[in-house]
Design an enzyme around this catalytic site. Sequence first.
Site, mmCIF file in Angstrom:
data_model
loop_
_atom_site.group_PDB
_atom_site.id
_atom_site.type_symbol
_atom_site.label_atom_id
_atom_site.label_comp_id
_atom_site.label_asym_id
_atom_site.label_seq_id
_atom_site.Cartn_x
_atom_site.Cartn_y
_atom_site.Cartn_z
ATOM 1 N N TYR A 210 0.857 -1.182 0.000
ATOM 2 C CA TYR A 210 0.000 0.000 0.000
ATOM 3 C C TYR A 210 0.898 1.239 0.000
ATOM 4 O O TYR A 210 2.000 1.219 0.542
ATOM 5 C CB TYR A 210 -0.891 0.029 1.239
ATOM 6 C CG TYR A 210 -1.927 -1.060 1.282
ATOM 7 C CD1 TYR A 210 -3.202 -0.858 0.763
ATOM 8 C CD2 TYR A 210 -1.638 -2.305 1.835
ATOM 9 C CE1 TYR A 210 -4.162 -1.858 0.800
ATOM 10 C CE2 TYR A 210 -2.586 -3.316 1.887
ATOM 11 C CZ TYR A 210 -3.852 -3.083 1.368
ATOM 12 O OH TYR A 210 -4.791 -4.082 1.413
ATOM 13 N N ASP A 315 -6.977 -11.511 -0.437
ATOM 14 C CA ASP A 315 -6.503 -11.032 0.860
ATOM 15 C C ASP A 315 -7.112 -9.672 1.175
ATOM 16 O O ASP A 315 -7.646 -8.985 0.307
ATOM 17 C CB ASP A 315 -4.981 -10.923 0.850
ATOM 18 C CG ASP A 315 -4.485 -10.018 -0.272
ATOM 19 O OD1 ASP A 315 -4.911 -10.223 -1.423
ATOM 20 O OD2 ASP A 315 -3.689 -9.104 -0.008
ATOM 21 N N ASP A 316 -7.000 -9.296 2.435
ATOM 22 C CA ASP A 316 -7.427 -7.988 2.918
ATOM 23 C C ASP A 316 -8.888 -7.692 2.576
ATOM 24 O O ASP A 316 -9.244 -6.579 2.164
ATOM 25 C CB ASP A 316 -6.513 -6.885 2.359
ATOM 26 C CG ASP A 316 -5.073 -7.034 2.848
ATOM 27 O OD1 ASP A 316 -4.842 -7.777 3.814
ATOM 28 O OD2 ASP A 316 -4.177 -6.402 2.248
ATOM 29 N N ILE A 317 -9.721 -8.716 2.728
ATOM 30 C CA ILE A 317 -11.168 -8.550 2.542
ATOM 31 C C ILE A 317 -11.880 -9.227 3.706
ATOM 32 O O ILE A 317 -11.277 -10.006 4.452
ATOM 33 C CB ILE A 317 -11.657 -9.170 1.213
ATOM 34 C CG1 ILE A 317 -11.377 -10.679 1.189
ATOM 35 C CG2 ILE A 317 -10.995 -8.477 0.019
ATOM 36 C CD1 ILE A 317 -12.005 -11.405 0.010
ATOM 37 N N TYR A 370 -4.032 -15.880 5.316
ATOM 38 C CA TYR A 370 -2.788 -16.116 4.576
ATOM 39 C C TYR A 370 -1.550 -16.153 5.459
ATOM 40 O O TYR A 370 -0.441 -16.291 4.951
ATOM 41 C CB TYR A 370 -2.591 -15.020 3.526
ATOM 42 C CG TYR A 370 -2.669 -13.597 4.048
ATOM 43 C CD1 TYR A 370 -1.598 -13.022 4.746
ATOM 44 C CD2 TYR A 370 -3.798 -12.822 3.843
ATOM 45 C CE1 TYR A 370 -1.667 -11.739 5.224
ATOM 46 C CE2 TYR A 370 -3.879 -11.529 4.315
ATOM 47 C CZ TYR A 370 -2.819 -10.986 5.008
ATOM 48 O OH TYR A 370 -2.891 -9.709 5.479
#
Length: 906
Positions: A210, A315-317, A370
Site C-alpha cells: 500500500y 486477501d485484505d477482505i 494467509y
Amino acid sequence: MTPRSPRPTALGAAAVLLAGGLLTAAPPAQAVGNTPATPANTSSTANTASTAKAASTAKTQRTISPTPRSVTNRSDHVTITPTVTLVTGATSDGPSLDVVESALRKAGAQHVVRGDRPGGSGLTVYVGDTAALAAQHLDGPSELPADGYVLGIGADRIVLAGKDTTGTYYAAQTLRQVLPQQSRPGAQVAGIAVRDWPGTALRGVIEGFYGTPWSHEARLDQLDYYGEHKMNIYVYSPKDDAYLRAKWRDAYPAEQLAQIKELADRATQRHVDFTYALSPGLSVCYSSDADIKALVDKFQTIWDIGVRTFAVPLDDISYTDWNCAEDKEKWGTGGAAAGAAQAYLLNRVNKEFIATHPGAQPLQMVPTEYYNVSASPYKQALSEQLDPDVLVEWTGVGVVAPTMTVAQAEEARTVFGHPILTWDNYPVNDYTTDRLLLGPFNGREKGLPGKLAGITANPMIQPYASKIALHTVADYAWNDTAYDPRTSWLQGIKEYAGGDARTEKALRAFADINYSSSLNSEQAPDLAAAFDAYWTSGDATRLTSTLTTLGAAPDRLRDSLPDRGFIADAGPWLDATKSWATAARTALRMVEAARAGKGAQAWELRQQVPAQVTAAKSFTYTGLDGRAVPVVVVDGVLDRFIDAANAEYDRILGISGRPTASATLGTWQSNAPARMLDGDDSTYFWSDRSPAAGDGVTVDLGRTRELGDITLAMAKPTSPDDYLHEGVLEYSVDGQTWQQLAAFAGKPDVTATVPAGTSARYVRARATADQENWLVVREFDVTTKDGAVTGGPPAATGFSLRAAADADPNTVYRAARAPEAGDALQTGIEHTGPVRSVTVLRPTGTTGRGDIQLRGTDGTWRTIGTLDGAYTKVSAGGRSADAVRLLWGTGTAAPQVAEVVVTGQD
C-alpha cells in the site's frame, strides 16, 4: 497484504584469478529438495586457479551472484580476441545472445559475429550448444532441473549450455560477471566450469504494498534487475491500480493497457514470468456467472497482450460479509462457507480459462487467511475443494514473519493442501513508512526453498532502494545452502556501488544505519560496534573517522552512485543521515573536551547538540495522502549515543539525579522508554506487545526525592486505544516495596497529586489486568520538590525557576524581566557539607552580571566568585554550605540559567 499498523559466519570463498581479477564463489551446495545432486565429475570444492597473464592490469574482485552450486577452476584459459564468433544452439535466444555480446564487447572484443558455425580465427563462444561442452570434458545440463545451466571457459572456447532457454540466459548472466571490463582485446580469462541450478522453481517479487505506487519506468527497471539476478517471477499486484480491485470488472484504458503490455514484453525479454493478479474480493459475487465471466474476460484481455501467468488474490477482505444475497443462500455463513465460495470461483476460472489456454501457467491465489498454519474451517474448505494444481500464497507465521522454517512450510502445505508460494513481506515498508529497510533477507531456514513452489518478496514503496535487500532475496532463493545473509548483503552493496571503493564504503555506511527490521533485530551493527568500542577504549580518533565517513556518505552517494533512482528514493533519509552524523560528531567532541578539562568548550558544544538533533529529526517526504511523513534513521543507536554522551558530560561536570525510564515490555522499533521523559508530546514509548497484568513503565529519579504532581499521558491519535486500560500509579524508595498512589481505568491521561512530604526514588504505572491493545506513553512527568529553586526575577511565560537546577542542562530558566536590587536565584544543596566547586551554565551570549554565593551553616552568605560569560566555574575551597545563590547585578539584561551545579568535596 502488509499491515499498516504494527499488529501483528561468512562463507569461505575460493578465489579464482580471472582476466586479471579475482572471482569468488561460495563452495557448491548439496542438492536441496528435489534438485539433483552434483554430478560425480563436478568438483564439490573450488580449486585455486593458476594465474593467467592478462592484458588488463585491473585487480578487481568479481563475485558470481547468486552464488553458484559448483565452481571448478581449470588450468587452461581463453583470450578475448578482436573478433569473437557467437555460435547459436538449441537453447539460445535473442536476450541471451544480447547479454553475451554486451559482456564480450565490455571485455575488449571489437567485433562480435553471430552465426551457426565457428569462425576461421579468434575466440568462439557457443550459446545454447550442449555438444560444444565435449571439448572441455564437461557434462551437459540434461540432468539439471529447469533453469539450470553449465558454463565452461577453456579449451579455446566459451560454452553456455542451459537446460532450457532460461538456463542459457542465466549462464549468460554468469558470464557477464566473470569477464573483465577493459577497452582493448587481449585479456586472458582463466578456465572455469560452473554447474548451477536454482533451489526453487519460482523466485522473484510481488508488488503488493500500500502507498505511493511505483512509476512505470521503475517497474521496467525492476524487471531488468530481476533478469540480471536470476529471478523469474514478477507479480503485478499494485494496490493503486483500481482496475485490479475496485474497478476489476472494467476494461483498462488503452494507455494503461499499453503500459502493462510493455511490462509483460520486458519481462519476457528478461526471462521473467509476468503474473497478473486480479483482486475481485471487494465486490465479487462468487456464485454469479456474470462475475465469473467478467473475471475470465479480464484475463483474456491480459492474455491477448502476452501475459501467461495469472493470480486471484483474496486477501485484505472480509469473508464474514457477503457481497450478494445469493452467496449466503448457496453457502451459508462462516469461514467454511467463505472457503467453499472462493474455491468455487477459482475452480471455475481454472477450468474456463487456465485449462482452455495452452501455455498458461498454474493459477495462483492468495487466501483470506494467509498468515499462519493453524487449522480452521476456512482453510479446510479451501484445502478440500480447491483444484489441486492451484498455488496458494502464504506469508508465513505472521504477516511479517521474523522467521520461516522448513517445519512451518510443511505445516502450511498440509493445512492448505496445496503447493505453497511464499508472499514474504520483506523488505516492504508500507507499515513503517518512516523507514528504509536495507538489511539482508534473514531468518529463513536452509532447506526451505526446496519445500516451496517458490518465493516472492514484497518490496518497499521505494523501488530503487529495494534492490539491496532484493539482491539477498535472489541469492537465498537460488542457493539457500550456501547463503549467508551478511556475506550476500555486503556483496550486494559492492555490486550496487558500481565497483568504486569509496562509493561502496559510503553505501555500506548508509545501509548499515537502515539495517534493522522484523527480520534483522540488530540496528546499525557496524555503527553500534564503533560506539561500543569507543566507550570501551576511549579511542576518539577511530570513532571520529567512522562518523566522518557516515556524514560524508550522502554527498558521496549523490555524486557517484550509478543508480540515480536510489538517490531520489532515499533523499530525505540521506539528508537526515548527514544531520545525525553532525550531531554525533558534536557530541563526541563535547565528551572529549569535557574529559580534557575544557569546560567552556564542552559547554559550547553541549548547547549545539539539541538543535542539531532537532534538525536531524526534521526531514520528511510526502506520502500518498499528501501528509508529511517524518523519516527515521539509525533509531536506537545514534540517538542513544548522543544521550550517553550527554550523560557522560553530566557525570564529568558533577550533575546527578537525572531521571531515566524503563519498561517491562519490549520496544516497537525505535520508540524507546526514554521518549517518555523527553518533554516532547509528539514522541512516545511504544510497546511491542499487549501488556499483561503486572506489566508497566517506571521512572527512576536517580535518588530519593520529595515528589510533586505526577502526569501520565498515554495513547496517540493514530492508536487511541493503546494505553493501560486498568492500572495503578505506585511509588517506592528501594524499587522493591511499593505504595499505591492512585488507581485508574478507561482513560489515557492520568494525573495525581502526591501527599505532602512523600519521598521516593521510583514511580511506576502498572497494569492490573490483561488487555489486547499495546501501550503508548507520550510523557510520564514526575515533578520533585527537593532542591527547589526560589527567588527571582520571576520566570518568563513558558519557563520556570526549576529549570535552573533540574539536573538537565538542556532546560533553561529565563527571567521575565531585568533584575532589580536584591533579586537573587537560590537553590538548596541536597546534603549540607563541604563544597568543592560551583559551576553555572548559561546560554551562549548571556552577559548579565552577578555574584555566586554560598550560605554557610551559620546562615551567612559569602561570595566565592562572579559570573563570567556562558560558563563559570569557581572553587568553593571546601566550605560547608546548605544553599547557593546567584545575586544579580542591577541594570543588566533578564537573566538566563541552564544549570547550577554544586560539586561536593571528595
